[in-house]
Scaffold this motif. Structure first.
Motif, PDB file in Angstrom:
ATOM      1  N   GLY A   1       0.824  -1.224   0.000  1.00 16.46           N
ATOM      2  CA  GLY A   1       0.000   0.000   0.000  1.00 16.46           C
ATOM      3  C   GLY A   1       0.845   1.254   0.000  1.00 16.46           C
TER       4      GLY A   1
ATOM      5  N   ASN B   1       1.412   3.310  -2.646  1.00 19.04           N
ATOM      6  CA  ASN B   1       1.128   4.285  -3.710  1.00 19.04           C
ATOM      7  C   ASN B   1       0.636   5.617  -3.172  1.00 19.04           C
ATOM      8  OD1 ASN B   1      -1.153   2.220  -3.375  1.00 19.04           O
ATOM      9  ND2 ASN B   1      -2.243   3.989  -4.194  1.00 19.04           N
ATOM     10  N   GLN B   2       0.291   5.677  -1.869  1.00 15.91           N
ATOM     11  CA  GLN B   2      -0.132   6.957  -1.285  1.00 15.91           C
ATOM     12  C   GLN B   2       0.093   6.916   0.227  1.00 15.91           C
ATOM     13  OE1 GLN B   2      -4.315   7.932  -0.964  1.00 15.91           O
ATOM     14  NE2 GLN B   2      -4.977   5.840  -1.435  1.00 15.91           N
TER      15      GLN B   2
ATOM     16  N   ILE C   1       1.035   7.174   4.159  1.00 16.50           N
ATOM     17  CA  ILE C   1       2.199   6.845   4.996  1.00 16.50           C
ATOM     18  C   ILE C   1       3.114   5.852   4.273  1.00 16.50           C
ATOM     19  CG2 ILE C   1       2.865   5.744   7.174  1.00 16.50           C
ATOM     20  CD1 ILE C   1       0.133   6.838   8.324  1.00 16.50           C
TER      21      ILE C   1
ATOM     22  N   ARG D   1      -2.129  -2.017  -5.293  1.00 17.74           N
ATOM     23  CA  ARG D   1      -3.077  -2.922  -5.956  1.00 17.74           C
ATOM     24  C   ARG D   1      -3.331  -2.473  -7.383  1.00 17.74           C
ATOM     25  NH1 ARG D   1      -8.450  -2.174  -2.167  1.00 17.74           N
ATOM     26  NH2 ARG D   1      -8.173   0.030  -1.715  1.00 17.74           N
TER      27      ARG D   1
ATOM     28  N   ARG E   1      -1.009   3.196 -10.456  1.00 13.20           N
ATOM     29  CA  ARG E   1      -0.776   4.130  -9.343  1.00 13.20           C
ATOM     30  C   ARG E   1       0.568   3.841  -8.668  1.00 13.20           C
ATOM     31  NH1 ARG E   1      -6.367   3.481  -8.175  1.00 13.20           N
ATOM     32  NH2 ARG E   1      -5.985   2.390  -6.232  1.00 13.20           N
TER      33      ARG E   1
ATOM     34  N   ASP F   1      -2.084  -6.884  -4.406  1.00  9.15           N
ATOM     35  CA  ASP F   1      -3.334  -6.758  -3.649  1.00  9.15           C
ATOM     36  C   ASP F   1      -3.231  -7.769  -2.518  1.00  9.15           C
ATOM     37  OD1 ASP F   1      -5.894  -7.069  -2.585  1.00  9.15           O
ATOM     38  OD2 ASP F   1      -6.876  -6.715  -4.504  1.00  9.15           O
ATOM     39  N   VAL F   2      -3.215  -7.291  -1.287  1.00 13.91           N
ATOM     40  CA  VAL F   2      -2.939  -8.179  -0.149  1.00 13.91           C
ATOM     41  C   VAL F   2      -4.094  -9.141   0.135  1.00 13.91           C
ATOM     42  CG1 VAL F   2      -1.379  -6.447   0.858  1.00 13.91           C
ATOM     43  CG2 VAL F   2      -3.754  -6.607   1.681  1.00 13.91           C
TER      44      VAL F   2
ATOM     45  N   ASN G   1       1.998  -2.316   5.434  1.00 17.73           N
ATOM     46  CA  ASN G   1       1.388  -1.007   5.673  1.00 17.73           C
ATOM     47  C   ASN G   1      -0.052  -0.927   5.159  1.00 17.73           C
ATOM     48  OD1 ASN G   1       1.501   2.146   5.846  1.00 17.73           O
ATOM     49  ND2 ASN G   1       1.028   1.697   3.702  1.00 17.73           N
TER      50      ASN G   1
ATOM     51  N   SER H   1       0.454  -0.734  12.613  1.00 21.90           N
ATOM     52  CA  SER H   1      -0.752  -0.938  13.414  1.00 21.90           C
ATOM     53  C   SER H   1      -1.331   0.426  13.788  1.00 21.90           C
ATOM     54  CB  SER H   1      -0.383  -1.779  14.646  1.00 21.90           C
ATOM     55  OG  SER H   1      -1.518  -2.039  15.413  1.00 21.90           O
TER      56      SER H   1
ATOM     57  N   TYR I   1     -12.329  -1.596  12.304  1.00 25.72           N
ATOM     58  CA  TYR I   1     -10.920  -1.177  12.192  1.00 25.72           C
ATOM     59  C   TYR I   1     -10.140  -1.324  13.505  1.00 25.72           C
ATOM     60  CZ  TYR I   1      -6.885   1.880  11.324  1.00 25.72           C
ATOM     61  OH  TYR I   1      -5.620   2.400  11.214  1.00 25.72           O
TER      62      TYR I   1
ATOM     63  N   LYS J   1      -6.811  -3.947  14.214  1.00 28.77           N
ATOM     64  CA  LYS J   1      -5.440  -3.611  14.613  1.00 28.77           C
ATOM     65  C   LYS J   1      -5.052  -4.367  15.894  1.00 28.77           C
ATOM     66  CE  LYS J   1      -4.413  -0.851  11.193  1.00 28.77           C
ATOM     67  NZ  LYS J   1      -3.377  -1.205  10.212  1.00 28.77           N
TER      68      LYS J   1
ATOM     69  N   THR K   1      -2.632  10.668  11.410  1.00 29.72           N
ATOM     70  CA  THR K   1      -1.901  11.266  10.288  1.00 29.72           C
ATOM     71  C   THR K   1      -2.864  11.668   9.172  1.00 29.72           C
ATOM     72  OG1 THR K   1      -0.104   9.763  10.865  1.00 29.72           O
ATOM     73  CG2 THR K   1       0.036  10.829   8.719  1.00 29.72           C
TER      74      THR K   1
ATOM     75  N   THR L   1      -4.193  11.575   6.019  1.00 26.85           N
ATOM     76  CA  THR L   1      -4.167  10.738   4.812  1.00 26.85           C
ATOM     77  C   THR L   1      -5.593  10.452   4.352  1.00 26.85           C
ATOM     78  OG1 THR L   1      -4.318   8.621   5.972  1.00 26.85           O
ATOM     79  CG2 THR L   1      -2.087   9.492   5.642  1.00 26.85           C
TER      80      THR L   1
ATOM     81  N   ASN M   1      -8.422   8.714   6.667  1.00 21.61           N
ATOM     82  CA  ASN M   1      -9.322   9.428   7.585  1.00 21.61           C
ATOM     83  C   ASN M   1      -9.848  10.719   6.938  1.00 21.61           C
ATOM     84  OD1 ASN M   1      -7.086  11.200   7.798  1.00 21.61           O
ATOM     85  ND2 ASN M   1      -6.267  10.017   9.500  1.00 21.61           N
TER      86      ASN M   1
HETATM   87  P1  NAP Z   1      -4.064   5.530   2.991  1.00 20.89           P
HETATM   88  O1  NAP Z   1      -3.483   6.812   2.526  1.00 20.89           O
HETATM   89  O2  NAP Z   1      -5.515   5.250   2.776  1.00 20.89           O
HETATM   90  O3  NAP Z   1      -3.188   4.353   2.386  1.00 20.89           O
HETATM   91  C1  NAP Z   1      -3.573   3.018   2.521  1.00 20.89           C
HETATM   92  C2  NAP Z   1      -2.876   2.228   1.448  1.00 20.89           C
HETATM   93  O4  NAP Z   1      -3.264   0.847   1.570  1.00 20.89           O
HETATM   94  C3  NAP Z   1      -3.262   2.673   0.029  1.00 20.89           C
HETATM   95  O5  NAP Z   1      -2.123   2.630  -0.781  1.00 20.89           O
HETATM   96  C4  NAP Z   1      -4.259   1.608  -0.397  1.00 20.89           C
HETATM   97  O6  NAP Z   1      -4.333   1.410  -1.779  1.00 20.89           O
HETATM   98  C5  NAP Z   1      -3.631   0.410   0.279  1.00 20.89           C
HETATM   99  N1  NAP Z   1      -4.524  -0.744   0.294  1.00 20.89           N
HETATM  100  C6  NAP Z   1      -5.773  -0.842   0.780  1.00 20.89           C
HETATM  101  N2  NAP Z   1      -6.265  -2.071   0.548  1.00 20.89           N
HETATM  102  C7  NAP Z   1      -5.288  -2.760  -0.099  1.00 20.89           C
HETATM  103  C8  NAP Z   1      -5.177  -4.072  -0.609  1.00 20.89           C
HETATM  104  N3  NAP Z   1      -6.186  -4.942  -0.535  1.00 20.89           N
HETATM  105  N4  NAP Z   1      -4.013  -4.445  -1.187  1.00 20.89           N
HETATM  106  C9  NAP Z   1      -2.988  -3.580  -1.277  1.00 20.89           C
HETATM  107  N5  NAP Z   1      -3.035  -2.306  -0.847  1.00 20.89           N
HETATM  108  C10 NAP Z   1      -4.182  -1.914  -0.260  1.00 20.89           C
HETATM  109  O7  NAP Z   1      -3.876   5.341   4.565  1.00 20.89           O
HETATM  110  P2  NAP Z   1      -2.621   5.610   5.545  1.00 20.89           P
HETATM  111  O8  NAP Z   1      -3.108   6.465   6.625  1.00 20.89           O
HETATM  112  O9  NAP Z   1      -1.404   5.989   4.786  1.00 20.89           O
HETATM  113  O10 NAP Z   1      -2.469   4.154   6.158  1.00 20.89           O
HETATM  114  C11 NAP Z   1      -1.243   3.453   6.182  1.00 20.89           C
HETATM  115  C12 NAP Z   1      -1.207   2.594   7.420  1.00 20.89           C
HETATM  116  O11 NAP Z   1      -1.178   3.413   8.601  1.00 20.89           O
HETATM  117  C13 NAP Z   1      -2.428   1.673   7.597  1.00 20.89           C
HETATM  118  O12 NAP Z   1      -2.011   0.420   8.099  1.00 20.89           O
HETATM  119  C14 NAP Z   1      -3.245   2.394   8.643  1.00 20.89           C
HETATM  120  O13 NAP Z   1      -4.118   1.528   9.356  1.00 20.89           O
HETATM  121  C15 NAP Z   1      -2.152   2.952   9.511  1.00 20.89           C
HETATM  122  N6  NAP Z   1      -2.575   4.039  10.399  1.00 20.89           N
HETATM  123  C16 NAP Z   1      -2.941   5.226   9.868  1.00 20.89           C
HETATM  124  C17 NAP Z   1      -3.323   6.244  10.744  1.00 20.89           C
HETATM  125  C18 NAP Z   1      -3.740   7.594  10.228  1.00 20.89           C
HETATM  126  O14 NAP Z   1      -4.135   8.432  11.053  1.00 20.89           O
HETATM  127  N7  NAP Z   1      -3.675   7.849   8.931  1.00 20.89           N
HETATM  128  C19 NAP Z   1      -3.321   6.040  12.126  1.00 20.89           C
HETATM  129  C20 NAP Z   1      -2.943   4.811  12.620  1.00 20.89           C
HETATM  130  C21 NAP Z   1      -2.559   3.821  11.739  1.00 20.89           C
HETATM  131  P3  NAP Z   1      -5.347   2.242  -2.731  1.00 20.89           P
HETATM  132  O15 NAP Z   1      -4.676   3.563  -3.013  1.00 20.89           O
HETATM  133  O16 NAP Z   1      -5.478   1.368  -3.921  1.00 20.89           O
HETATM  134  O17 NAP Z   1      -6.627   2.410  -1.969  1.00 20.89           O
END
Ligand code: NAP
Length: 252
Positions: free
Chosen positions: A11, A13-14, A16, A36, A40, A58-59, A85, A150, A174, A178, A207, A209, A212
């Motif tokens: 994950g 491509n965008q 964290i 996936r 991208r 794709d996980v 991630n 996590s 969610y 975790k 964060t 992204t 959220n």
């Molecule tokens: P994000 O910008 O939505 O990124 C999530 C990434 O996971 C995207 O690249 C998404 O791909 C990918 N993904 C989703 N389903 C997938 C699948 N089946 N196979 C492969 N890739 C897949 O979110 P983020 O905030 O950066 O999240 C990164 C990590 O940090 C996650 O584990 C999240 O739970 C954790 N986290 C985030 C926060 C926060 O506040 N943001 C807080 C605590 C933990 P697509 O672009 O194709 O959708």
């Protein structure tokens, strides 16, 4: 065999994950940008530079996972770090719906089991499936590292405390995914203790992204910091920990 250490970030491509990939390149890794959507992933990799390569992953798709593992072995011959991630927070939250309102509709008493299964498929079973596929390569690495991204909202100890501010949104989708990921992390760390592989979970913090709706308060640089630190742990570093960049150790 490839002459630089190799990392796979799922994950990436965008958000964290993209930032983790970018920083691991600056630390001398060749980074596989898991996405996936291959398109991208390619856009993200070209933004990072020549040491980033897109990989379709794709996980939730076993054939995609197997093809990625086979490609890493044939193209690079090594994998030194796996950053699990990729995650989703929901499949049914409506545009503009608050986290609190979504939480009310996803309590243990009324949640759709399909919603729970879909989120756990990515956040829990996806991590286990990718890890199983990549373990043969990681076992061969001189210092294999597994980082599971996590969240502090999954901590059972914190949620058991009535003063924990996110307690009201602790639910089966969610947050509990975790919690389950934390359990997987510890189980993996225990199994791999006799090896050179270290397995740790990290919490990025809230964060900004897509996950959220860009409501987070931390930058992606802040959110990626702990995952990068833990991916780079030296031989004396810990395994089986759950940590945050500034808060330190988080209780399971
Ligand atoms: P994000 O910008 O939505 O990124 C999530 C990434 O996971 C995207 O690249 C998404 O791909 C990918 N993904 C989703 N389903 C997938 C699948 N089946 N196979 C492969 N890739 C897949 O979110 P983020 O905030 O950066 O999240 C990164 C990590 O940090 C996650 O584990 C999240 O739970 C954790 N986290 C985030 C926060 C926060 O506040 N943001 C807080 C605590 C933990 P697509 O672009 O194709 O959708």
């Amino acid at each position: 065999m490839h002459d630089k250490p190799v990392a796979l970030v799922t994950g990436a491509n965008q958000g964290i994950g993209l930032q983790i990939a970018r920083e691991l390149v600056t630390h001398g890794f060749t980074v596989l940008v898991g996405s996936r959507s291959l398109g991208r992933g390619e856009a993200a990799a070209s933004e990072i530079g020549p040491d980033a390569r897109a990989i379709q992953l794709d996980v939730t798709d076993q054939s995609s996972i197997a093809a990625a593992a086979a490609r890493i072995r044939s193209e690079l011959g090594r994998l030194d770090a796996l950053v699990n991630n990729a995650a989703i927070s929901n499949t049914s939250k409506r545009q503009g719906q608050s986290v609190e309102d979504y939480a009310k509709l996803t309590r243990p008493s009324n949640v759709s089991l399909d919603e729970v299964r879909a989120v756990w498929e990515t956040n829990v079973f996806g991590v286990l499936a990718v890890t199983q596929a990549m373990l043969p390569l990681l076992r061969e690495a001189p210092a294999g590292r597994i980082v599971n991204v996590s969240s502090g909202v999954g901590s059972l100890t914190r949620n058991a405390d009535p003063a924990f501010p996110y307690r009201s949104i602790f639910g089966p989708v969610y947050p509990a995914s975790k919690t389950a990921l934390n359990a997987m992390t510890l189980a993996m760390a225990i199994e791999l203790e006799p090896t050179r592989i270290k397995v740790n979970a990290v919490s990025p913090g809230f964060t900004k992204t897509n996950l959220n709706g860009y409501q987070g308060t931390e930058t992606v640089e802040e959110g990626a910091r702990e995952a990068v630190r833990v991916a780079l742990l030296g031989p004396d570093g810990p395994t089986g920990m759950f940590t945050h960049a500034t808060l330190g150790t988080i209780p399971w």
